[in-house]
Design an enzyme around this catalytic site. Structure first.
Site, PDB file in Angstrom:
ATOM      1  N   ALA A  67       0.823  -1.216   0.000  1.00 56.88           N
ATOM      2  CA  ALA A  67       0.000   0.000   0.000  1.00 56.88           C
ATOM      3  C   ALA A  67       0.855   1.263   0.000  1.00 56.88           C
ATOM      4  O   ALA A  67       0.452   2.288  -0.542  1.00 56.88           O
ATOM      5  CB  ALA A  67      -0.940  -0.006   1.196  1.00 56.88           C
ATOM      6  N   THR A  68       2.050   1.187   0.593  1.00 58.15           N
ATOM      7  CA  THR A  68       2.915   2.374   0.594  1.00 58.15           C
ATOM      8  C   THR A  68       3.247   2.771  -0.845  1.00 58.15           C
ATOM      9  O   THR A  68       3.125   3.943  -1.217  1.00 58.15           O
ATOM     10  CB  THR A  68       4.213   2.095   1.381  1.00 58.15           C
ATOM     11  OG1 THR A  68       3.856   1.770   2.725  1.00 58.15           O
ATOM     12  CG2 THR A  68       5.139   3.289   1.377  1.00 58.15           C
ATOM     13  N   SER A 188      -3.331  -3.670   0.566  1.00 53.79           N
ATOM     14  CA  SER A 188      -2.151  -4.404   1.003  1.00 53.79           C
ATOM     15  C   SER A 188      -2.563  -5.800   1.444  1.00 53.79           C
ATOM     16  O   SER A 188      -3.582  -5.961   2.128  1.00 53.79           O
ATOM     17  CB  SER A 188      -1.518  -3.658   2.180  1.00 53.79           C
ATOM     18  OG  SER A 188      -0.366  -4.328   2.596  1.00 53.79           O
ATOM     19  N   ALA A 189      -1.771  -6.806   1.060  1.00 46.34           N
ATOM     20  CA  ALA A 189      -2.165  -8.198   1.357  1.00 46.34           C
ATOM     21  C   ALA A 189      -1.918  -8.596   2.806  1.00 46.34           C
ATOM     22  O   ALA A 189      -2.639  -9.423   3.352  1.00 46.34           O
ATOM     23  CB  ALA A 189      -1.410  -9.159   0.424  1.00 46.34           C
ATOM     24  N   THR A 226      10.562  -7.489 -12.030  1.00 45.18           N
ATOM     25  CA  THR A 226       9.958  -8.806 -12.193  1.00 45.18           C
ATOM     26  C   THR A 226       8.851  -9.004 -11.165  1.00 45.18           C
ATOM     27  O   THR A 226       9.035  -8.704  -9.986  1.00 45.18           O
ATOM     28  CB  THR A 226      11.037  -9.899 -12.034  1.00 45.18           C
ATOM     29  OG1 THR A 226      12.064  -9.630 -12.984  1.00 45.18           O
ATOM     30  CG2 THR A 226      10.463 -11.292 -12.253  1.00 45.18           C
ATOM     31  N   CYS A 312       3.912   1.939  11.614  1.00 45.15           N
ATOM     32  CA  CYS A 312       4.707   2.792  10.727  1.00 45.15           C
ATOM     33  C   CYS A 312       4.975   4.150  11.348  1.00 45.15           C
ATOM     34  O   CYS A 312       5.779   4.916  10.845  1.00 45.15           O
ATOM     35  CB  CYS A 312       4.002   2.968   9.394  1.00 45.15           C
ATOM     36  SG  CYS A 312       3.706   1.414   8.580  1.00 45.15           S
TER      37      CYS A 312
HETATM   38  N1  PMP Z   1      -1.908   2.537   4.705  1.00 45.68           N
HETATM   39  C1  PMP Z   1      -2.440   2.130   5.863  1.00 45.68           C
HETATM   40  C2  PMP Z   1      -3.729   2.718   6.342  1.00 45.68           C
HETATM   41  C3  PMP Z   1      -1.776   1.162   6.639  1.00 45.68           C
HETATM   42  O1  PMP Z   1      -2.288   0.754   7.792  1.00 45.68           O
HETATM   43  C4  PMP Z   1      -0.560   0.618   6.156  1.00 45.68           C
HETATM   44  C5  PMP Z   1       0.202  -0.441   6.938  1.00 45.68           C
HETATM   45  N2  PMP Z   1       0.511  -0.046   8.241  1.00 45.68           N
HETATM   46  C6  PMP Z   1      -0.061   1.087   4.931  1.00 45.68           C
HETATM   47  C7  PMP Z   1      -0.764   2.033   4.237  1.00 45.68           C
HETATM   48  C8  PMP Z   1       1.225   0.558   4.367  1.00 45.68           C
HETATM   49  O2  PMP Z   1       1.003  -0.689   3.801  1.00 45.68           O
HETATM   50  P1  PMP Z   1       2.246  -1.605   3.332  1.00 45.68           P
HETATM   51  O3  PMP Z   1       2.809  -2.174   4.575  1.00 45.68           O
HETATM   52  O4  PMP Z   1       1.630  -2.632   2.440  1.00 45.68           O
HETATM   53  O5  PMP Z   1       3.175  -0.722   2.571  1.00 45.68           O
END
Ligand code: PMP
Length: 370
Positions: A67-68, A188-189, A226, A312
Site C-alpha cells: 500500500a505504501t 495491502s495483502a 519482475t 509505521c
Molecule cells: N496505509 C495504511 C492505512 C496502513 O495501515 C498501512 C500499513 N501499516 C499502509 C498504508 C502501508 O502498507 P504496506 O505495509 O503494504 O506498505
C-alpha cells in the site's frame, strides 16, 4: 492483539504460494515458454480474484509492493501549483508524501476530523478549489477504527470533477467497501492474512497514473521489476478467503471487541474509549488509561502483543497524531492503547487480557503515585 499492524499469513495461502517459489518459478514476462506462461496465468488469475472482490475490472488492478507504493503512485499525480486535499489522520505514508508535495510547490489542505474521527462531507466540500487536482481520504483508520462516509466523499469529488484516491488498507477485506466514484484505491495483502510486500492499486479505466519505479515496464508500466509471483498468488488466495469468511468474522470480532470494551469499562477505573461508537472497524478498540504511559503498560503486558498506534508511526515521538486530531488531550493520547483483534483471538484471551490489564494498570498507578 495488534492485527492492524499485520496479520499471520493463512496456512492455506502459504500452501498456494509455495508452488510458485520452486515448481512454477517462471518469470511471467517470459511468454515464449511454458514456465513463463504458467506464472503469467497465475498472476492473471489473482488479478481476476482481486478485481472480482472489489467488483471492478481486472485491467483496473495493478500489483505493487504494498500500500505504501500504491499511495506513492496515486499522489504522484499532483504537480507544483496544484491543490491536494487529504486528512490529518492518514497513514504516515500519505502524510509524508503530502509534506513532500508541499515542499515541491503544491498547495496541501489537511482536513480535520470530528471528535469520532469522521471527515464530514461538508468539510471536504468547503475545501474544494478550482485548482484541486486530487483528494485522498482513507476508508478506515487503523488506530481508532473510524469508517469514513466514503460514498458521500467520493460523490463530492465526482461532482467537482476532482480525482479521488482512498487508502483502503485497513478496510478492504474487513468490511464491505464500494469503489463507486473512486478513481484510485490502495490495498495491502498482509493486513488480510496474506503475505507482506505485495499490494495493489486500483486505477479506474481511462485514468492515467505515473509510476514511481520505472524500468522493464511490468504491470503495464505502473510497477516495474519482475513480478513477485508467489506474493501475487498469495494476495489472490487471501482475498478469495476473505470473500468467503469476512462476513461471519466481522460479526465475531465486533462481539469480542464489544466484550473487551465492556469488561475494561466495568473492571478498570479512569479509562476512556477513543473513536467512534458505531461506525468502527470490527476488531478495533482504542482506550486511554488515566495516569498511565502507554509504553510502560505495553512493556508490562508480557503475555500480549499490543501497540499504541500505527507500527509505521512508532518512531514518531510524543502523543498520537490521530488522537490529537480528534481532540484528545496530551495525557489521553499518551496513555492510549490500540487493540486490533483478529482471526485467532478468542473469548478466553479477552478474559486473560482484562485480568492482566487490571493488574498492570493498578501496579503502574501505584508506582507513579509513590
Ligand atoms: N496505509 C495504511 C492505512 C496502513 O495501515 C498501512 C500499513 N501499516 C499502509 C498504508 C502501508 O502498507 P504496506 O505495509 O503494504 O506498505
Amino acid at each position: 492483539m495488534d492485527h492492524h499492524a499485520t496479520t499471520p499469513c493463512d496456512p492455506r495461502v502459504v500452501e498456494k504460494m509455495l508452488l510458485f517459489f520452486s515448481e512454477h518459478f517462471g518469470n511471467p514476462a517470459s511468454i515464449t515458454h511454458a514456465h513463463g506462461r504458467k506464472a503469467s496465468q497465475a498472476v492473471e488469475d489473482a488479478r481476476i480474484a482481486v478485481a472480482r472482490f472489489f467488483r471492478v475490472l481486472p485491467p483496473e488492478i495493478y500489483f505493487t509492493a504494498g500500500a505504501t507504493e500504491s499511495n506513492n503512485i496515486a499522489l504522484n499525480l499532483v504537480h507544483a501549483g496544484e491543490h491536494f486535499i487529504t486528512t490529518a489522520i492518514e497513514h504516515k505514508s500519505i502524510i509524508v508524501l503530502a509534506e513532500r508535495l508541499r515542499k515541491r510547490g503544491s498547495d496541501v489542505t489537511l482536513l480535520s476530523p470530528d471528535h469520532e474521527g469522521v471527515i464530514q462531507p461538508e468539510v471536504l466540500r468547503a475545501a474544494m478549489r478550482k485548482e484541486t487536482r486530487l483528494v485522498s481520504i482513507e476508508a478506515a483508520n487503523g488506530e481508532i477504527g473510524t469508517i469514513q462516509p466514503l460514498a458521500e466523499l467520493a460523490a463530492i469529488c465526482h461532482q467537482h470533477k476532482v480525482l479521488f484516491h482512498t487508502d483502503m488498507t485497513q478496510a478492504a477485506g474487513k468490511i464491505a467497501v464500494d469503489l463507486t466514484n473512486v478513481d484510485m484505491a490502495s490495498f495491502s495483502a498482509h493486513k488480510i492474512y496474506g503475505p507482506k510486500g505485495i499490494g495493489a492499486l486500483f486505477v479506474r479505466r481511462g485514468r492515467r497514473v505515473e509510476p514511481v519505479v520505472i524500468g522493464g515496464g511490468q504491470e503495464r508500466g505502473i510497477h516495474a521489476g519482475t513480478v513477485n509471483v508467489p506474493g501475487v498468488v498469495g494476495f489472490g488466495a487471501a482475498i478469495q478467503l476473505r470473500a468467503e469468511e469476512m462476513g461471519e468474522e466481522a460479526v465475531r470480532l465486533a462481539e469480542l471487541r464489544d466484550s473487551l470494551r465492556n469488561l475494561i469499562l466495568a473492571e478498570i477505573d479512569g479509562v476512556s474509549i477513543n473513536g467512534p461508537r458505531e461506525l468502527r472497524l470490527p476488531g478495533n478498540l482504542n482506550v486511554s488509561f488515566d495516569r498511565i504511559e502507554a509504553d510502560s503498560l505495553i512493556l508490562a503486558m508480557k503475555r500480549f502483543s499490543l501497540s499504541s498506534g500505527s507500527a509505521c508511526s512508532s518512531g514518531e515521538r510524543g502523543p498520537s497524531r490521530v488522537l490529537k486530531a480528534i481532540g484528545a488531550g496530551d495525557a489521553a493520547a499518551i496513555g492510549s492503547i490500540r487493540f486490533g483483534l483478529g482471526k485467532s483471538n478468542t473469548a478466553e484471551q479477552i478474559t486473560m487480557l482484562v485480568d492482566d490489564l487490571k493488574r498492570v494498570v493498578r501496579k503502574l498507578r501505584e508506582i507513579s503515585a509513590a
